[in-house]
Scaffold this motif. Structure first.
Motif, PDB file in Angstrom:
ATOM      1  N   LEU A 261       0.767  -1.120   0.101  1.00 47.97           N
ATOM      2  CA  LEU A 261       0.093   0.045  -0.116  1.00 47.97           C
ATOM      3  C   LEU A 261       1.038   1.348  -0.115  1.00 47.97           C
ATOM      4  N   ALA A 262       2.131   1.224   0.661  1.00 42.76           N
ATOM      5  CA  ALA A 262       3.005   2.336   0.813  1.00 42.76           C
ATOM      6  C   ALA A 262       3.636   2.386  -0.551  1.00 42.76           C
ATOM      7  N   PHE A 398      -2.413   5.958   6.533  1.00 38.74           N
ATOM      8  CA  PHE A 398      -2.383   6.229   7.713  1.00 38.74           C
ATOM      9  C   PHE A 398      -2.944   5.669   8.853  1.00 38.74           C
ATOM     10  N   LEU A 399      -4.303   5.148   8.233  1.00 40.96           N
ATOM     11  CA  LEU A 399      -5.076   4.298   9.722  1.00 40.96           C
ATOM     12  C   LEU A 399      -4.194   2.930   9.625  1.00 40.96           C
ATOM     13  N   CYS A 400      -4.029   2.523   8.512  1.00 42.93           N
ATOM     14  CA  CYS A 400      -3.444   1.208   8.518  1.00 42.93           C
ATOM     15  C   CYS A 400      -2.018   1.008   9.398  1.00 42.93           C
ATOM     16  N   ALA A 401      -1.222   2.293   9.198  1.00 43.06           N
ATOM     17  CA  ALA A 401      -0.165   2.305   9.631  1.00 43.06           C
ATOM     18  C   ALA A 401      -0.202   2.465  11.459  1.00 43.06           C
ATOM     19  N   LEU A 402      -1.366   3.381  11.662  1.00 43.94           N
ATOM     20  CA  LEU A 402      -1.481   3.660  12.980  1.00 43.94           C
ATOM     21  C   LEU A 402      -2.088   2.314  13.785  1.00 43.94           C
ATOM     22  N   HIS A 403      -2.710   1.519  12.961  1.00 45.35           N
ATOM     23  CA  HIS A 403      -3.064   0.289  13.361  1.00 45.35           C
ATOM     24  C   HIS A 403      -1.909  -0.806  13.800  1.00 45.35           C
ATOM     25  N   THR A 404      -0.830  -0.566  13.040  1.00 40.88           N
ATOM     26  CA  THR A 404       0.367  -1.552  13.386  1.00 40.88           C
ATOM     27  C   THR A 404       1.061  -0.741  14.270  1.00 40.88           C
ATOM     28  N   TYR A 405       1.113   0.348  14.713  1.00 40.31           N
ATOM     29  CA  TYR A 405       1.810   0.972  15.577  1.00 40.31           C
ATOM     30  C   TYR A 405       0.833   0.836  16.935  1.00 40.31           C
ATOM     31  N   LEU A 406      -0.210   0.895  17.146  1.00 40.88           N
ATOM     32  CA  LEU A 406      -1.137   0.429  18.308  1.00 40.88           C
ATOM     33  C   LEU A 406      -0.825  -0.988  18.471  1.00 40.88           C
ATOM     34  N   CYS A 429       7.758  -3.357   8.834  1.00 41.23           N
ATOM     35  CA  CYS A 429       6.991  -3.052   7.845  1.00 41.23           C
ATOM     36  C   CYS A 429       6.426  -1.541   7.881  1.00 41.23           C
ATOM     37  N   LEU A 430       6.843  -0.899   8.975  1.00 44.72           N
ATOM     38  CA  LEU A 430       6.519   0.389   9.085  1.00 44.72           C
ATOM     39  C   LEU A 430       7.326   1.388   8.863  1.00 44.72           C
ATOM     40  N   VAL A 431       8.527   1.119   8.213  1.00 46.96           N
ATOM     41  CA  VAL A 431       9.473   2.048   7.866  1.00 46.96           C
ATOM     42  C   VAL A 431       9.183   2.595   6.502  1.00 46.96           C
ATOM     43  N   LEU A 432       8.746   1.894   5.622  1.00 45.35           N
ATOM     44  CA  LEU A 432       8.133   2.556   4.315  1.00 45.35           C
ATOM     45  C   LEU A 432       6.933   3.377   4.486  1.00 45.35           C
ATOM     46  N   PRO A 433       5.817   2.902   5.128  1.00 44.54           N
ATOM     47  CA  PRO A 433       4.746   3.721   5.353  1.00 44.54           C
ATOM     48  C   PRO A 433       5.205   5.004   5.870  1.00 44.54           C
ATOM     49  N   SER A 434       5.979   5.094   7.175  1.00 44.65           N
ATOM     50  CA  SER A 434       6.072   6.146   7.952  1.00 44.65           C
ATOM     51  C   SER A 434       6.990   7.133   7.021  1.00 44.65           C
ATOM     52  N   VAL A 435       7.809   6.876   6.002  1.00 41.58           N
ATOM     53  CA  VAL A 435       8.555   7.350   5.028  1.00 41.58           C
ATOM     54  C   VAL A 435       7.646   8.278   4.339  1.00 41.58           C
TER      55      VAL A 435
END
Length: 481
Positions: A261-262, A398-406, A429-435
């Motif tokens: 997705l990212a 953003f929502l999917c990344a926040l889901h993973t952060y939580l 897997c959070l590296v690329l969406p965060s960037v």
């Protein structure tokens, strides 16, 4: 054909032809009574043409569309100016004996081969060599018999044609337009080999996304296999191999889905920064970025499929044997020890927020997938489509990344999280969406967004303000939406 259908057909013609009503019951000839020949004849009859079939066995050629005639090849070709050759290349020999009779006629070659480079020259060029006095046009070979019988959908409405005679191509284009097809001229007959290779391609636009998805899935599967299963067996002496089928898969699928997705939105961000760096929109992007942007839809649909698998695997968690065994054992242990477990409010908030973000993210993800369907996207204006795919798409990321952060929360602070000094998969897997989200946030800054908007309206760095209108006249459509 109704007037509404004629009007629609007129708008589909891309050769500049004016789609007029067909001549009064014009006679067309079809050589070949196979599946494609019969379907083509039926479609022509429905469009108001008369059809005569040419067959080597006119009295035993099988059922034909009602209203069609059948005779020998020579008799059928006498009264028709345009002839569809719907026979295999191996049976072209009879056409050479009819070369004098076919002189001045238009032959539409609809044949295909079983594999690429099967012959030294294309079927259409071979046909032209056999019948030099005829005008050979390659076309209709990308349509299947099923599509002709049931009417073309958006995916197979386009017809490619090529030939050395402009008049012959124009005649074929007008006929295809009356059938409700969109015509694209590919040039001279030398392009026939390319047209004959089109039906042999297997998911050409899906190859890179599929390789990417399979590569990421395999890489993270073996990475998590080592961290979760091999580590437990070697260090802790536990056999947890049963987790491979569900638990491991339920980690791999969401990880790969979030990364892909990212990858859908990273090329758009890179293109914006590239335009900022160049100060113009009139320079083409690098080829690798062009190819990447063209396959974003396929990457997104694969990501949606993996997210859907994650949802299904999550739903079966309560009915798994080892989950029920662990839950029952924990309850029995509490009863035996005559103690209760206190309710953890912060944990309840975090878990509910984690599920809520996942549900909302998946719902928007489904919306993105639905609007990418041609039948839906065609009903949307460009602004509506851009709003859903761009703005709602970044919100989905953003929502999917926040889901993973939580999900991870404060686990990164625990030394036990880093088995064999390796980070867990959800961290990677959070590296690329965060960037991507950080870069998009930079583009939303007023000073940056204003500059990008001016560039996409035609402004160029170093251009005097008075010449801005001249720059806008170069192109009304930006290279990147």
């Amino acid at each position: 054909m109704s007037s509404e259908e004629k009007k629609e057909s007129m708008s589909l013609c891309q050769l500049g032809a004016v789609a007029t009503a067909p001549p009064e019951r014009e006679l067309l000839c079809v050589f070949g009574t196979g599946d494609l020949g019969r379907s083509l004849g039926q479609r022509l009859l429905q469009a108001g043409y008369r059809v005569v079939y040419g067959s080597r066995r006119p009295h035993s050629c099988g059922p034909l569309p009602q209203g069609a005639q059948v005779s020998s090849h020579a008799a059928a070709a006498q009264s028709a100016h345009l002839i569809f050759v719907a026979v295999h290349r191996e049976h072209y020999d009879f056409l050479e004996t009819m070369a004098a009779q076919l002189k001045g006629k238009v032959l539409v070659d609809v044949s295909n081969n079983l594999r690429k480079d099967q012959y030294p020259e294309s079927n259409a060029q071979y046909l032209q060599r056999l019948v030099p006095g005829a005008a050979v046009v390659k076309g209709f070979n990308t349509l299947s018999a099923w599509a002709l019988q049931n009417g073309p959908s958006d995916a197979n409405r386009q017809v490619y044609v090529c030939g050395d005679s402009g008049e012959a191509k124009q005649a074929v284009a007008e006929l295809a337009t009356r059938l409700g097809l969109s015509v694209l001229d590919r040039g001279s007959l030398s392009a026939a080999r390319e047209l004959e290779d089109f039906p042999l391609q297997l998911f050409p636009q899906w190859r890179l996304p599929l390789r990417l998805a399979l590569g990421l899935t395999a890489a993270f599967f073996f990475y998590l296999l080592v961290r979760d299963v091999v580590y437990a067996y070697v260090v802790q002496g536990k056999d947890v191999s049963y987790r491979i089928m569900v638990s491991l898969a339920n980690k791999v699928f969401p990880i790969v889905s979030l990364i892909m997705l990212a990858l859908c939105y990273l090329p758009g961000v890179l293109a914006s920064f590239l335009q900022l760096y160049r100060g113009t929109k009139y320079r083409r992007f690098p080829d690798w970025l062009d190819r990447w942007m063209l396959c974003r839809k396929q990457i997104g649909l694969l990501a949606l499929g993996l997210a859907f698998l994650h949802v299904l695997y999550t739903l079966v968690i309560p009915i798994r044997y080892h989950v029920r065994f662990w839950a029952t054992g924990a309850a029995v242990s509490l009863i035996r020890e005559n103690r209760t477990q206190e309710f953890d409010h912060p944990l309840a908030w975090r878990v509910d927020s984690y599920y809520s973000m996942g549900i909302l993210g998946f719902a928007l993800f489904l919306l993105l997938g639905i609007t990418s369907l041609p039948s839906v996207s065609d009903a949307l204006s460009w602004r509506e489509f851009s709003f859903v795919q761009s703005k709602l798409g970044h919100i989905t990321l953003f929502l999917c990344a926040l889901h993973t952060y939580l999900y991870g929360w404060n686990r990164f602070l625990r030394p036990s999280t880093y088995k064999w000094w390796t980070p867990p998969g959800y961290m990677l897997c959070l590296v690329l969406p965060s960037v991507v989200l950080l870069l998009k946030l930079l583009l939303l800054l007023p000073c940056v967004d204003r500059r990008v908007g001016r560039i996409r309206q035609g402004w160029e760095r170093g251009e005097p303000a008075g010449k801005r209108g001249e720059g806008e006249a170069k192109s009304s459509k930006p290279l990147m939406a």
